[in-house]
Motif scaffolding. Structure first.
Motif, PDB file in Angstrom:
ATOM      1  N   PRO A   2      29.413  41.704  32.752  1.00 33.81           N
ATOM      2  CA  PRO A   2      30.113  40.963  33.809  1.00 33.81           C
ATOM      3  C   PRO A   2      31.588  41.335  33.840  1.00 33.81           C
ATOM      4  O   PRO A   2      32.187  41.636  32.809  1.00 33.81           O
ATOM      5  CB  PRO A   2      29.927  39.490  33.410  1.00 33.81           C
ATOM      6  N   LYS A   3      32.132  41.304  35.056  1.00 33.51           N
ATOM      7  CA  LYS A   3      33.555  41.572  35.177  1.00 33.51           C
ATOM      8  C   LYS A   3      34.240  40.395  35.863  1.00 33.51           C
ATOM      9  O   LYS A   3      33.597  39.611  36.565  1.00 33.51           O
ATOM     10  CB  LYS A   3      33.812  42.876  35.920  1.00 33.51           C
ATOM     11  N   ILE A   4      35.542  40.326  35.679  1.00 31.20           N
ATOM     12  CA  ILE A   4      36.289  39.178  36.191  1.00 31.20           C
ATOM     13  C   ILE A   4      37.701  39.622  36.548  1.00 31.20           C
ATOM     14  O   ILE A   4      38.234  40.561  35.953  1.00 31.20           O
ATOM     15  CB  ILE A   4      36.292  38.052  35.134  1.00 31.20           C
ATOM     16  N   CYS A   9      47.367  38.319  36.729  1.00 33.69           N
ATOM     17  CA  CYS A   9      47.796  39.690  36.988  1.00 33.69           C
ATOM     18  C   CYS A   9      46.801  40.446  37.874  1.00 33.69           C
ATOM     19  O   CYS A   9      47.050  41.584  38.229  1.00 33.69           O
ATOM     20  CB  CYS A   9      48.033  40.436  35.677  1.00 33.69           C
ATOM     21  N   LYS A  10      45.686  39.783  38.235  1.00 30.65           N
ATOM     22  CA  LYS A  10      44.671  40.349  39.130  1.00 30.65           C
ATOM     23  C   LYS A  10      43.978  41.573  38.555  1.00 30.65           C
ATOM     24  O   LYS A  10      43.299  42.295  39.267  1.00 30.65           O
ATOM     25  CB  LYS A  10      45.263  40.707  40.512  1.00 30.65           C
ATOM     26  N   ARG A  30      48.769  35.883  27.042  1.00 30.92           N
ATOM     27  CA  ARG A  30      50.042  35.975  27.751  1.00 30.92           C
ATOM     28  C   ARG A  30      49.884  35.521  29.208  1.00 30.92           C
ATOM     29  O   ARG A  30      50.655  34.727  29.716  1.00 30.92           O
ATOM     30  CB  ARG A  30      50.545  37.426  27.696  1.00 30.92           C
ATOM     31  N   CYS A  31      48.835  36.037  29.869  1.00 28.22           N
ATOM     32  CA  CYS A  31      48.597  35.667  31.269  1.00 28.22           C
ATOM     33  C   CYS A  31      48.295  34.178  31.374  1.00 28.22           C
ATOM     34  O   CYS A  31      48.708  33.518  32.311  1.00 28.22           O
ATOM     35  CB  CYS A  31      47.448  36.491  31.834  1.00 28.22           C
ATOM     36  N   LYS A  32      47.587  33.659  30.419  1.00 26.85           N
ATOM     37  CA  LYS A  32      47.236  32.237  30.417  1.00 26.85           C
ATOM     38  C   LYS A  32      48.514  31.399  30.341  1.00 26.85           C
ATOM     39  O   LYS A  32      48.683  30.430  31.095  1.00 26.85           O
ATOM     40  CB  LYS A  32      46.349  31.962  29.198  1.00 26.85           C
ATOM     41  N   LEU A  33      49.410  31.781  29.462  1.00 23.58           N
ATOM     42  CA  LEU A  33      50.657  31.030  29.289  1.00 23.58           C
ATOM     43  C   LEU A  33      51.551  31.178  30.508  1.00 23.58           C
ATOM     44  O   LEU A  33      52.182  30.216  30.946  1.00 23.58           O
ATOM     45  CB  LEU A  33      51.389  31.520  28.034  1.00 23.58           C
ATOM     46  N   ILE A  34      51.595  32.367  31.087  1.00 26.27           N
ATOM     47  CA  ILE A  34      52.433  32.596  32.272  1.00 26.27           C
ATOM     48  C   ILE A  34      51.950  31.726  33.420  1.00 26.27           C
ATOM     49  O   ILE A  34      52.723  31.076  34.104  1.00 26.27           O
ATOM     50  CB  ILE A  34      52.412  34.096  32.659  1.00 26.27           C
TER      51      ILE A  34
END
Ligand SMILES: [Zn+2]
Length: 66
Positions: A2-4, A9-10, A30-34
């Protein structure tokens, strides 16, 4: 596999199991925190001090009776 798409950041990335991805649906911690930080920042921006004009409008509304 599976991909997501990372909501921040897309970036498209693949995962084997969500269990292996503690930062789901983000690609990284990092993305989660941003994303969380941006959400909080926006929330704080909505709250603005009440202006005297708005206050008088509320008072007028309360004084009116019919
Ligand atoms: Zn990302």
């Amino acid at each position: 596999m599976p991909k997501i798409n990372c909501p921040n950041c897309k970036k498209i990335f693949f995962y084997q199991s969500i269990k292996d991805l503690p930062t789901f649906p983000f690609c990284s911690e990092r993305c989660k925190l941003i994303d969380l930080g941006a959400w909080l920042d926006e929330k704080y921006r909505i709250e603005e001090p009440i202006s005297p004009e708005a206050l008088s409008r509320i008072e007028k509304k309360g004084g009116e009776n019919g």
